[in-house]
Design an enzyme around this catalytic site. Sequence first.
Site, short mmCIF file in Angstrom:
data_model
loop_
_atom_site.label_atom_id
_atom_site.label_comp_id
_atom_site.label_asym_id
_atom_site.label_seq_id
_atom_site.Cartn_x
_atom_site.Cartn_y
_atom_site.Cartn_z
CB THR A 68 -0.92 0.00 1.24
OG1 THR A 68 -1.71 -1.18 1.19
CG2 THR A 68 -1.83 1.22 1.25
CB VAL A 69 3.23 2.69 2.47
CG1 VAL A 69 4.14 3.91 2.55
CG2 VAL A 69 2.15 2.76 3.55
N GLY A 102 -2.65 5.56 5.81
CA GLY A 102 -3.16 5.60 4.45
C GLY A 102 -2.03 5.74 3.45
CD GLU A 116 -3.40 -4.11 9.81
OE1 GLU A 116 -3.34 -5.16 9.14
OE2 GLU A 116 -2.80 -3.07 9.51
CE LYS A 142 1.78 5.07 14.82
NZ LYS A 142 0.34 5.14 14.55
CE LYS A 184 2.92 1.66 13.88
NZ LYS A 184 2.82 1.72 12.42
CG ASP A 206 0.13 1.69 15.87
OD1 ASP A 206 0.81 1.27 14.92
OD2 ASP A 206 -0.34 2.84 15.91
#
Lengths: 382, 382
Positions: B10-11, B284, B172, B187, B87, B183
């Site tokens: 995706t990225v 996204g 997900e 970060k 990350k 998550d």
Amino acid sequence: MKVSVLGYGTVGVGVCEMIEAAEGLELGKVLVRPGKADKPFKVCSIEEICADESVDAVVEVMGGVEPAYSYLSAALRAGKHAVTSNKALVAARGPELAKLAAEKGVGFLFSAACGGAVPFLHNLALAAESDRILALGGILNGTTNFMLDSMQRSGMDYGDALRQAQALGYAEADPTADVSGLDALRKIMLACAVAYDKLPCEGFSLEGIESVTAADVKHFQAKGLVLRLLVRGGESGDGRIYAFVQPYLLAASSPEASVLQNFNMAKYRGENAGDILLIGQGAGRYPTASAVVRDLSDIAHGRRTMMKASCERVAADNSVCSCRYYVRLPAACADALPLAEKELDGALLRGVTEPLAVTDMHARVKALRESGAAVFFAAMED
Amino acid sequence: MKVSVLGYGTVGVGVCEMIEAAEGLELGKVLVRPGKADKPFKVCSIEEICADESVDAVVEVMGGVEPAYSYLSAALRAGKHAVTSNKALVAARGPELAKLAAEKGVGFLFSAACGGAVPFLHNLALAAESDRILALGGILNGTTNFMLDSMQRSGMDYGDALRQAQALGYAEADPTADVSGLDALRKIMLACAVAYDKLPCEGFSLEGIESVTAADVKHFQAKGLVLRLLVRGGESGDGRIYAFVQPYLLAASSPEASVLQNFNMAKYRGENAGDILLIGQGAGRYPTASAVVRDLSDIAHGRRTMMKASCERVAADNSVCSCRYYVRLPAACADALPLAEKELDGALLRGVTEPLAVTDMHARVKALRESGAAVFFAAMED
């Protein structure tokens, strides 16, 4: 990197303190007004600073276009990097300074001129290199935001809100540049130059907050709306730049409505990044100094450009944007505007217009005011 | 600058498109899984990319610690700049990669690993050079913010909010890393490393949103409060790092409450700059790609470092922070917590604790849950 500072007022003192505390930065001579050089590090001549080969960069925090422009030009010609917090200077003479910096291969950055501590222009410049910037906007004047927030929260009238802002040091003795929207306009001019390589210099639409009353605010609150003075800027599909300042009525749940007191909020929309909002202190000694020193760090890392040497002056064309407007005017003037909704409030009429081009609405209100009518208007956020 | 990309998911696809569109960037070979090299620009071997002397930089968007770590190490050893959105990789192996990059004199940046399009780590790194960062925080997980916002706005229960987030692609199939807070924790680990040169690697306090019910949300709403999952990080006066994730109850007028849907909000407080808030899309294809490409531009301008080579691993100590906690638990367990306020809700007790150290509260709730009690808690913002 050794840095000389031009100006030793509120921001200048903060910049000097932060330079002395920062790793990798060293304070050089500081330019003060003739007669004020009471310490060895203070000098009264720009020539002395330009001739000092140990100085790598010059920070200008004097304000005003002259002599700031002559001094900063001289520093750039002497091969020094230049950083300024002076929005009037960059709005008037930015393209010349950018060209000079490019010719000399030195940096010219001015983050602190737009949004104080809010890292708006820095991020906008970086984003614009790889993303198409679709729109710019936000709350870029803390004085008026403080006044509107006070009116909203305590019901005070415009005069009291202004006096309170002056008492707290948030408004100048002559508050015209803030309350008329001119200060915010200069900032959106700079943001357009950074995002689009075009500095809008005429054709602006400018409405401040001078016409709002406590009764108006009471009406908005009853409808769940919050008043904010916003800037908007962007480039239309055919390359025309728009840039204007006007009050907006927003839902109480909007991000703009959550910006309280004298905070600023800058906003840009990237085609890929989406909406990015940046919020922080827009003025004050240390917030503004922090932006100046961030620019110095950025130059130390290698960045040189915020406004390109190719930046050209253009006329803004605000006919490309349309809004529905909330309006309060004498009932006798009802026919001067196409109103989709209206209600009588004594001898006043309150209503919402059909969608009108920004230029059209501002021209109609100007004509009404010239005929002696007291009018308030604010765009409705769709 | 010629850039090879490791990963074409995706990225990765977004990064490749943005590199091809950006001035000054050129797309090199792209690493795909064995058997997927169906186009000439796709290769299956990291050696081929490392051996290509025309490649200046490598972007890693594969995810996971291995083989990402081996591949990115190989690229750095070959003298390529490295940019990653990963990350888990930076949380696990960031210090080694930072050292390797410093030895080779190349760049290692990872803005996209924390906050997607929100330029958090980039601005934090720049600010930390000249300002003391007093605190870090914000909403750094879009999935849970989307779920909490849905529960708040429509009254839906946790299961429906999760299914809706999954249907829209915001969560997900296995949502554990998001809803547990892991998550967001990764970060804030990275943000601490950037701000304080210390990567917290153990001693965390972690509470996600799995315990919240529709009835809880109804109770908060009646009190005018909004639930958000927040991260907090910082350094105490004696140099101890704290880093934790837990739900917070906030006033509806707070900036955090205005962060809707799957947006992220990152926040830092500089001693000079004051509070800076950055809001945008945290995930996204294009928002994340925009952060990767911004890092490439930043490297092109000369920046090399986001995490210093001197960054050391430390244990977090969350006993330095205290909160009052809103809590819902079986009425029979009332004595397990020092409650300043309480009310009975059938067989449940709802109340607010006395101020408790974060570590203390998390340990008490863990013990209660081990004894079979269903407990929800959230810090109260003071």
